[in-house]
Design an enzyme around this catalytic site. Structure first.
Site, PDB file in Angstrom:
ATOM      1  N   ARG A 323       0.792  -1.226   0.000  1.00 19.72           N
ATOM      2  CA  ARG A 323       0.000   0.000   0.000  1.00 19.72           C
ATOM      3  C   ARG A 323       0.833   1.288   0.000  1.00 19.72           C
ATOM      4  O   ARG A 323       0.475   2.241  -0.713  1.00 19.72           O
ATOM      5  CB  ARG A 323      -1.004   0.005   1.156  1.00 19.72           C
ATOM      6  CG  ARG A 323      -1.941  -1.217   1.148  1.00 19.72           C
ATOM      7  CD  ARG A 323      -3.088  -1.118   2.138  1.00 19.72           C
ATOM      8  NE  ARG A 323      -3.986  -0.059   1.762  1.00 19.72           N
ATOM      9  CZ  ARG A 323      -4.009   1.137   2.313  1.00 19.72           C
ATOM     10  NH1 ARG A 323      -3.220   1.414   3.338  1.00 19.72           N
ATOM     11  NH2 ARG A 323      -4.825   2.058   1.871  1.00 19.72           N
ATOM     12  N   CYS A 355      14.615  -4.394  -4.428  1.00 13.99           N
ATOM     13  CA  CYS A 355      15.495  -3.487  -5.175  1.00 13.99           C
ATOM     14  C   CYS A 355      14.697  -2.460  -5.956  1.00 13.99           C
ATOM     15  O   CYS A 355      14.627  -2.511  -7.193  1.00 13.99           O
ATOM     16  CB  CYS A 355      16.391  -4.312  -6.090  1.00 13.99           C
ATOM     17  SG  CYS A 355      17.399  -5.405  -5.111  1.00 13.99           S
TER      18      CYS A 355
HETATM   19  N1  LLP Z   1     -17.459  -3.341  -3.302  1.00 13.95           N
HETATM   20  C1  LLP Z   1     -16.803  -3.107  -4.444  1.00 13.95           C
HETATM   21  C2  LLP Z   1     -17.526  -3.205  -5.715  1.00 13.95           C
HETATM   22  C3  LLP Z   1     -15.448  -2.745  -4.402  1.00 13.95           C
HETATM   23  O1  LLP Z   1     -14.809  -2.487  -5.540  1.00 13.95           O
HETATM   24  C4  LLP Z   1     -14.769  -2.664  -3.162  1.00 13.95           C
HETATM   25  C5  LLP Z   1     -13.355  -2.306  -3.089  1.00 13.95           C
HETATM   26  C6  LLP Z   1     -15.495  -2.951  -1.998  1.00 13.95           C
HETATM   27  C7  LLP Z   1     -16.840  -3.279  -2.095  1.00 13.95           C
HETATM   28  C8  LLP Z   1     -14.889  -2.905  -0.629  1.00 13.95           C
HETATM   29  O2  LLP Z   1     -14.439  -1.622  -0.304  1.00 13.95           O
HETATM   30  P1  LLP Z   1     -13.867  -1.324   1.165  1.00 13.95           P
HETATM   31  O3  LLP Z   1     -15.019  -1.497   2.129  1.00 13.95           O
HETATM   32  O4  LLP Z   1     -12.779  -2.300   1.447  1.00 13.95           O
HETATM   33  O5  LLP Z   1     -13.368   0.040   1.090  1.00 13.95           O
HETATM   34  N2  LLP Z   1      -6.348  -1.730  -2.526  1.00 13.95           N
HETATM   35  C9  LLP Z   1      -6.911  -0.463  -2.104  1.00 13.95           C
HETATM   36  C10 LLP Z   1      -8.408  -0.529  -1.955  1.00 13.95           C
HETATM   37  C11 LLP Z   1      -9.130  -0.993  -3.206  1.00 13.95           C
HETATM   38  C12 LLP Z   1     -10.610  -1.134  -3.035  1.00 13.95           C
HETATM   39  C13 LLP Z   1     -11.216  -1.819  -4.201  1.00 13.95           C
HETATM   40  N3  LLP Z   1     -12.636  -2.039  -4.127  1.00 13.95           N
HETATM   41  C14 LLP Z   1      -6.233  -0.046  -0.816  1.00 13.95           C
HETATM   42  O6  LLP Z   1      -5.379  -0.764  -0.325  1.00 13.95           O
HETATM   43  O7  LLP Z   1      -6.515   1.023  -0.297  1.00 13.95           O
END
Ligand code: LLP
Length: 427
Positions: A323, A355
């Site tokens: 992240r 790296c």
């Molecule tokens: N529903 C859908 C359609 C989504 O695309 C996502 C997350 C969620 C639910 C869940 O969202 P949350 O409650 O976790 O915010 N890798 C990034 C976050 C990417 C989120 C992608 N979609 C990070 O590490 O911040």
């Protein structure tokens, strides 16, 4: 000695001079299982879930854990046993739900690029609903379902065009994002969906982004979606459920997101006021259920003082904790057992062995450390292991789930051989 505060992590605490996960001393786990090591608290997951359950008490609501946040099988078991459904985005995630004993009927399938094979797999398994993200996908899904003699349950993801005020890479509800269908086109596309023989329209869906720390974007999105519900139902298409997606943020660094129950008190008040309080609700939270339920324990390999920067080189890297490199994200970094007597406190960039200059975990952190000390990278329960890679042929870390005074290994550390299993040598 002044121990670091652990905001957002009620199930991790210092007892004496030692960091504990629930009732287990973290340094002992690191000694047994090695580092880097992810440690999750089951109680933290269940108490994050309980906040949503409190918020929905007395309502017809289904919580579908967005498992992309952390899809380790034992984590899925915790949520499946607590009656959660799952929001999935691939056939692979569906197989994980099945492997963990989750209820496939409570699975919703999101994502802009579902393949026909994934559609067939999900229909054969009997998932609850497809969240369809384009008109073209509706046609393909209808064809796939008809060929199987089935009707696919669908809800269409609409793009409410509100700004979630979060990092651009994790905003999804604005015009110009690849997700969902435009608000202006929604009624027409719903009419089209209702005309297709292979589909059964069951709901409407939106998701505006991730790590949202304010209530207003949710309230605005709800208004926009309810306007559409009214227009779609005026067109004679009934919507059995409304899915408001996920996105609620967590406290990484003095962030102040609302509690899930407080957020939903406000949202339900709006739903009631607009006459939709009795409608079946779905949500897809990911990060807010697991993010602060996990930490990553790492060992300091070397201290490397420099003219411009001091580096604290640790054994976890961007392949374990992607992240910071991907989103310039902040994770608190604290000592597992603050040293007595203290070494010199210096300001370090905390970096991994990979790296790449982008391989940093924390910048400008005041730390009182020596080589061999262990550090805890906080808020590592979401989007860390699930995004981990084998870059630099680094095996992925081990994972433990703590429940009270018991710690269980839920993922063995990957060996180098594990990382190249499946590769073929030339003759
Ligand atoms: N529903 C859908 C359609 C989504 O695309 C996502 C997350 C969620 C639910 C869940 O969202 P949350 O409650 O976790 O915010 N890798 C990034 C976050 C990417 C989120 C992608 N979609 C990070 O590490 O911040």
């Amino acid at each position: 000695m002044l121990l670091p505060a652990l905001p957002g992590h009620p199930h991790f605490s210092y007892q004496g001079n030692a960091l504990f996960a629930e009732a287990v001393r973290v340094s002992e786990l690191a000694a047994t299982y090695g580092t880097p090591l992810f440690i999750y608290s089951k109680a933290a997951m269940l108490s994050a879930l309980a906040a949503y359950q409190r918020g929905f008490e007395g309502r017809d609501a289904q919580i579908c854990y967005a498992m992309k946040a952390n899809s380790s099988l034992a984590v899925l078991q915790v949520f499946a046993r607590a009656d959660c459904g799952f929001d999935i985005v691939s056939g692979g995630e569906l197989e994980r739900v099945q492997a963990a004993g989750g209820d496939v009927g409570k699975v919703i399938f999101s994502g802009v690029g579902k393949t026909q094979a994934e559609m067939r797999q999900a229909l054969a398994a009997g998932i609850g609903c497809f969240n369809v993200e384009s008109e073209a996908e509706l046609d393909v899904l209808s064809g796939v379902a008809l060929a199987m003699g089935m009707r696919a349950p669908v809800s269409i993801r609409v793009n409410p065009n509100v700004d979630p005020k979060t990092h651009p890479y994790i905003s999804t509800g604005l015009k110009g994002n690849k997700f969902g269908v435009a608000h202006e086109d929604a009624v027409r596309i719903y009419r089209h969906a209702a005309s297709l023989d292979g589909l059964k329209v069951v709901g409407i869906d939106c998701h505006i982004g991730s790590q949202i720390t304010e209530v207003t974007p949710y309230l605005d999105a709800m208004d926009r979606v309810l306007d559409l519900v009214a227009a779609i139902e005026d067109a004679g298409i009934a919507l059995a459920h409304i899915d408001f997606g996920g996105g609620l943020g967590i406290d990484y660094n003095h962030d102040t997101p609302p509690e899930a129950d407080a957020l939903w008190r406000q949202l339900l008040a709006k739903l009631d006021a607009r006459g939709y309080g009795g409608r079946k609700l779905m949500i897809e939270p990911g990060r807010s259920l697991v993010g602060n339920a996990g930490v990553c324990i790492t060992e300091v390999l070397y201290l490397k003082p420099g003219e411009q920067k001091n580096f604290c080189i640790i054994d976890a890297a961007m392949n374990d904790l992607p992240r910071p490199a991907m989103y310039q994200a902040f994770h608190a970094i604290v000592p597992v057992e603050p040293r007595v007597p203290q070494a010199e406190t210096l300001v370090y960039d905390v970096v991994g062995p990979v790296c790449e200059s982008g391989d940093w975990i924390g910048r400008d952190r005041a730390l009182n450390v020596a080589a061999g000390d262990q550090l805890a990278v906080m808020s590592a329960g979401a989007y860390c292991m699930s995004m981990a890679s084998n870059y630099n042929t680094r095996g992925r870390a081990a994972e433990l789930l703590v429940d009270g005074d018991v710690a269980r290994l839920i993922r063995a550390r990957e060996s180098a051989a594990d990382t190249f299993r499946g590769e073929l040598l030339l003759p």
